[in-house]
Design an enzyme around this catalytic site. Structure first.
Site, PDB file in Angstrom:
ATOM      1  N   LYS A 166       0.850  -1.194   0.000  1.00 46.78           N
ATOM      2  CA  LYS A 166       0.000   0.000   0.000  1.00 46.78           C
ATOM      3  C   LYS A 166       0.885   1.244   0.000  1.00 46.78           C
ATOM      4  O   LYS A 166       1.904   1.289   0.704  1.00 46.78           O
ATOM      5  CB  LYS A 166      -0.909  -0.031   1.232  1.00 46.78           C
ATOM      6  CG  LYS A 166      -1.989   1.048   1.261  1.00 46.78           C
ATOM      7  CD  LYS A 166      -2.905   0.857   2.474  1.00 46.78           C
ATOM      8  CE  LYS A 166      -4.034   1.879   2.543  1.00 46.78           C
ATOM      9  NZ  LYS A 166      -4.923   1.670   3.709  1.00 46.78           N
ATOM     10  N   SER A 182      -9.810   1.681   2.686  1.00 49.87           N
ATOM     11  CA  SER A 182      -8.944   2.424   1.796  1.00 49.87           C
ATOM     12  C   SER A 182      -7.878   1.580   1.101  1.00 49.87           C
ATOM     13  O   SER A 182      -7.275   2.045   0.131  1.00 49.87           O
ATOM     14  CB  SER A 182      -8.246   3.538   2.587  1.00 49.87           C
ATOM     15  OG  SER A 182      -7.384   2.977   3.560  1.00 49.87           O
ATOM     16  N   SER A 184      -9.973  -0.730   6.852  1.00 47.65           N
ATOM     17  CA  SER A 184      -9.406  -0.597   5.501  1.00 47.65           C
ATOM     18  C   SER A 184      -8.738  -1.830   4.917  1.00 47.65           C
ATOM     19  O   SER A 184      -8.431  -1.849   3.734  1.00 47.65           O
ATOM     20  CB  SER A 184      -8.395   0.540   5.479  1.00 47.65           C
ATOM     21  OG  SER A 184      -9.094   1.747   5.364  1.00 47.65           O
TER      22      SER A 184
HETATM   23  N1  GLN Z   1     -13.218   4.129   6.111  1.00 49.68           N
HETATM   24  C1  GLN Z   1     -12.613   4.448   7.357  1.00 49.68           C
HETATM   25  C2  GLN Z   1     -12.133   5.877   7.345  1.00 49.68           C
HETATM   26  O1  GLN Z   1     -12.266   6.507   6.361  1.00 49.68           O
HETATM   27  C3  GLN Z   1     -11.480   3.496   7.658  1.00 49.68           C
HETATM   28  C4  GLN Z   1     -10.262   3.778   6.894  1.00 49.68           C
HETATM   29  C5  GLN Z   1      -9.075   2.980   7.308  1.00 49.68           C
HETATM   30  O2  GLN Z   1      -9.176   1.937   7.959  1.00 49.68           O
HETATM   31  N2  GLN Z   1      -7.906   3.486   6.926  1.00 49.68           N
HETATM   32  O3  GLN Z   1     -11.640   6.388   8.308  1.00 49.68           O
END
Ligand code: GLN
Length: 456
Positions: free
Chosen positions: A52, A127, A151
Site C-alpha cells: 500500500k 482504503s 481498511s
Molecule cells: N473508512 C474508514 C475511514 O475513512 C477506515 C479507513 C481505514 O481503515 N484506513 O476512516
C-alpha cells in the site's frame, strides 16, 4: 509481471509499478540461488508482493495517495517492507488507496480510481482497495494494507480475498504514514488463509523503532496450520463462537445476512458451538470512531507543511507556503477530516466530543472483553453490503461512513480480526463476494487463522 501489466489497464490497482526494479531483484535472486548462497532462499523468496502506498519504500515513490507527496521518495523502508525484502519477497509496486487512508472506496485517491476485479463498474472497497484488488486479480500473491477502521477487512470482503487486521501493536508501524496512531495497524491480504498467515509471521514482531510494538513472541502461524487435521469430522469441537446480534439487523443487505448465517451453520457442522451474543454499545462505535480518527488525523497531518516532504511550491512568506501547499496538495475528504478533528479538539468542544468519544471507546473495549471471555471468536459481516457502484456514494460521505459500522469497533478495542470469503450475492457478471469477519482476543491471531483455515 506480465499478468500485472495485462490486467492493470482495467483495474488500476497500482500507483507505481516497479517493473524494472522487480526484474532486477528476481535476477539477483536467481543468481544467488545458482551460486549456492545458502541464505538466498528466505520464506518468501521470489514471491511478488504489493505494498500500500502509505508505507514507505526506499527509493520508490510513496505518495499516500496524496498530491502533497507527489514526487516523494523516502530514504528508508518501513519496517514491514524491510522484513518482506529480507525474507526474499519482491515488491512489484505500490498500491492505490484513499488519500492517507481516509475513505472506504479508493475513489479518494488523488491519482486514479481502482476497480473491483469481480465487476469493473464497482469499487474495490477501501482504503486499501489497490492491495485487495491486486491479490484478487492475482497481480501479486500477497499484499500489505493498513487498517485504521476497516481498511483491510472491508476491501477483502468486496474483492473476495482473505484480509487480516492484527492486534494493535502486533506489527510495527514504523514507516506507515500516520492517520490515527492509536488505531492504525498494518494488515495483510492473501488469496488463502495460509498465504496470509505466512506473511503475518514475516512482518510481525517487536521493532525498536515503534514503541507501541509488542515484544510478544511471534508464532510460525503457517506451520501451525499445516499440522491441523482437516479430515477430522469435527475439527472445531470445543470452539465457542458468538454471532454479534447487532450486525444482522436493519441496514444490512439480505444476501449478506444469509451468507453469514450460512457460514455460521457451516461452523456449527464443523463442531463449534454457535450462539447469538448482544453487544449493546456496538452502534456507538461509529460516531466515536469518526471523532477520534479525525482528531488524531488533524494533528498527524500537520507534518505536511510543504517544506519537509514532496511537492514544492513557491511562496513569498511562510503562511502563504503552508496555505498554497495544503490548499492544493490535500484533497476534499482529507480537509473535511482535518476540520472535523480540529473542531472536536478545540477548547470549547473538547469535553462534548473528544472526551465523550474516548469514554465510548472504553465502553466498547469493555463490552468486547466481556463477550470474548464467554466466546473464543465473535463473528459478523465485514461490511453491510457487497461492493457498490463507482460514484454511488461519492456525494454522500455519511452513507460512506455508515458502511464502516462492522469494522470500526475492532480498532477502538485494538483486537485482531480476520476476513474470509463466505458467500456471494447477486450482481456483476459472476456474483459479488461477501466476507465473514472473525474477531478474537488480543494476540490470538493464531486462533483466527486456524478457524479460518478449517472454514475455508
Ligand atoms: N473508512 C474508514 C475511514 O475513512 C477506515 C479507513 C481505514 O481503515 N484506513 O476512516
Amino acid at each position: 509481471l506480465s499478468r500485472l501489466r495485462r490486467t492493470e489497464p482495467s483495474l488500476r490497482s497500482f500507483i507505481h509499478v516497479a517493473d524494472a526494479a522487480a526484474e532486477r531483484e528476481a535476477e539477483e535472486l536467481d543468481r544467488r540461488i545458482a551460486s549456492g548462497e545458502k541464505d538466498a532462499v528466505g520464506p518468501l523468496a521470489g514471491v511478488p508482493v504489493g505494498v500500500k502506498d502509505n508505507l514507505c519504500t526506499a527509493n520508490m515513490p510513496s505518495t499516500g495517495g496524496s498530491r502533497i507527496l507527489d514526487g516523494y521518495r523516502p530514504a528508508y523502508d518501513a519496517t514491514v517492507v524491510r522484513r518482506l525484502r529480507e525474507a526474499g519477497a519482491i515488491v512489484v509496486g505500490k498500491t492505490n488507496l484513499d488519500e492517507f487512508g481516509m475513505g472506504s472506496t479508493t475513489e479518494g485517491s488523488a491519482f486514479q480510481v481502482t476497480t473491483n476485479p469481480w465487476d469493473n463498474s464497482r469499487v474495490p472497497g477501501g482504503s486499501s482497495g489497490g492491495s485487495a484488488s491486486a491479490v484478487s486479480a492475482r497481480q501479486c500473491i500477497v499484499s500489505l494494507g493498513s487498517d485504521t477502521g476497516g481498511s483491510v477487512r472491508q476491501p477483502a470482503s468486496f474483492c473476495g480475498v482473505v484480509g487480516l487486521k492484527p492486534t494493535y501493536g502486533r506489527v510495527s508501524r514504523f514507516g506507515l504514514m500516520a492517520y490515527a496512531s492509536s488505531l492504525d495497524v498494518v494488515g495483510c491480504f492473501g488469496s488463502s488463509v495460509f498465504d496470509t498467515a505466512t506473511i503475518l509471521s514475516v512482518v510481525a514482531g517487536h521493532d525498536k523503532m515503534d514503541s507501541t510494538s509488542s515484544s510478544q513472541v511471534v508464532p510460525d502461524y503457517a506451520s501451525e496450520l499445516v499440522s491441523l487435521d482437516l479430515l477430522e469430522s469435527k475439527p472445531l469441537a470445543g470452539v465457542r463462537i458468538g454471532i454479534i446480534q447487532e450486525t444482522l439487523g436493519e441496514g444490512v443487505a439480505n444476501g449478506v445476512i444469509s451468507s453469514i448465517k450460512g457460514a455460521a451453520s457451516h461452523l456449527e457442522q464443523l463442531g463449534s458451538l454457535v450462539e447469538e451474543v448482544s453487544l449493546p454499545s456496538f452502534s456507538l462505535g461509529l460516531p466515536a470512531y469518526y471523532i477520534l480518527a479525525s482528531s488524531e488525523a488533524s494533528s498527524n497531518l500537520s507534518r505536511y507543511d510543504g517544506i519537509r516532504y514532496g511537492r514544492q511550491v513557491s511562496a513569498d512568506d511562510l503562511n502563504e507556503l503552508y496555505g498554497e501547499s495544503r490548499a492544493n496538495g490535500l484533497g476534499h475528504e482529507v480537509k473535511m477530516r482535518i476540520l472535523m478533528g480540529t473542531y472536536a479538539l478545540s477548547a470549547g468542544y473538547y469535553d462534548a466530543y473528544y472526551k465523550r468519544a474516548q469514554q465510548v471507546r472504553t465502553l466498547v473495549k469493555e463490552s468486547f472483553k466481556d463477550a470474548l471471555e464467554r466466546y473464543d471468536i465473535l463473528i459478523s459481516p465485514a461490511a453491510p453490503s457487497a461492493a457498490y457502484k463507482i460514484g454511488e456514494k461519492t456525494n454522500d460521505p455519511l452513507a460512506m461512513y455508515a458502511g464502516d459500522i462492522m469494522t470500526v469497533n475492532v480498532n477502538l478495542a485494538g483486537l485482531p480480526a480476520l476476513v474470509v470469503p463466505c458467500g456471494f450475492v447477486e450482481g456483476g457478471p459472476a456474483g459479488l463476494p461477501v466476507g465473514l469477519q472473525m474477531i478474537g482476543s488480543p494476540f490470538c491471531e493464531g486462533n483466527l487463522l486456524r478457524v479460518g483455515h478449517i472454514f475455508e
